[in-house]
Design an enzyme around this catalytic site. Sequence first.
Site, short mmCIF file in Angstrom:
data_model
loop_
_atom_site.label_atom_id
_atom_site.label_comp_id
_atom_site.label_asym_id
_atom_site.label_seq_id
_atom_site.Cartn_x
_atom_site.Cartn_y
_atom_site.Cartn_z
N ASP A 86 0.81 -1.21 0.00
CA ASP A 86 0.00 0.00 0.00
C ASP A 86 0.84 1.27 0.00
O ASP A 86 2.02 1.27 0.38
CB ASP A 86 -0.97 0.00 1.19
CG ASP A 86 -0.26 -0.22 2.53
OD1 ASP A 86 0.77 -0.93 2.56
OD2 ASP A 86 -0.74 0.30 3.55
N GLU A 144 -0.44 -2.14 5.22
CA GLU A 144 0.47 -2.03 6.36
C GLU A 144 0.27 -0.70 7.09
O GLU A 144 0.49 -0.61 8.29
CB GLU A 144 1.93 -2.14 5.90
CG GLU A 144 2.94 -2.26 7.02
CD GLU A 144 3.32 -0.95 7.69
OE1 GLU A 144 3.55 -0.93 8.91
OE2 GLU A 144 3.36 0.09 6.98
#
Length: 395
Positions: A86, A144
């Site tokens: 991400d 994350e």
Amino acid sequence: MKNNKIITEIESLVNIIFDDVVSFRNMIHKYPELSFREEKTSKFICSVLDKNKINYKKNIAGFGVVAIIKGQDPGVRVIGLRADMDALPIQEENDVSYKSVNDGVMHACGHDVHSSILLGTAIIVNKLKNNLKGTIKFIFQPAEEKLPGGASLMIDNGVLENPKVNKMIALHVFPEMEVGNIGFKSGQYMAACDDLKFVINGKGGHAALPEKTKNPITVASELILNTRKKVSEINTETQYILEYGDFRSFGASNVIPDKSYVEGTLRTINEEFRNKVHEILLEEVKKIEKKYKVTCDFEIIKGYPSLINNPDVTKKCINLSYDILNKKNIHKLPIRMASEDFSFFSQSCPSSFFRLGVSNTRRGINSLVHTSTFDIDQESIRIGLNLMSYFAFEL
């Protein structure tokens, strides 16, 4: 003992696929996606795995992908290699061909680098799998950067089972270190992190009539100072951070608002101390409510736990790194008060999380992570490929 044969074969393949892996990184960087929205990134990862005939499962805990490569005696040991996917809500300011085209979204923490290195490692391991004893799981993890963290969700979805993972490895870009260098920290490495939210419910009114109001700004200010003071009084040696980064009240010079909003962060490396701070915060909230006859909506959003690097696994990775790099380029790191959701993996099985130097001060590549000008020296990808591939075989 140094495995010169596998080192030579890995290095040869790294040279062959290096430009492709750089293109993977540039592609992912150009089209970043926020936490839990990594659909196109996941599809791109799957397309590379398909092209290289690597088996995988997708849509795990959102858009997570797990590729599995089996060597000889696949059940003898299972190693997990993890990369996050991400990006962050940051507007990129770099003037590069692979600059983010998604407004307000940028890979400012290097997850594009992590995913690309893991893709390249999977390609290398797949080509050399006749030399592999055991099984490698390549875990491409979503989210994350956002609670509850993609790692915890993937674990809940059984990513460490069937087959059961015996050890976990991950790397992370480290712009505080020049390209060509790496760093390890055995034992406790990163802090646990909690978000703190306070809403002070006072009584607004005219600033010229303070006796008819209950100023939430005054209350919130005192609460901030009191909590910091109380926590500092009980702490002697434990490293921690208690900071407040957001304080809002929507009044005016002569208008007392009804509410104040405060948000902060608590970073700790000791679970007992972490719980004690939680108790102190709650006690101080109750005291301030009683003193000013207000109410306070208080929330602790418990975040990631401490990241613990298994000493045996970390020592093994350090020794293997000596086979690839000069000893002077392998560094011991201090405890870091940032947090990382790889900590969920580290608390589930023996793990090691190490740092990959990516800066090049001479070329002006030295911006820190989470900044709009973060970038890497692409040669760091070559080092990451060699290390992760070698770890996969030798662990």
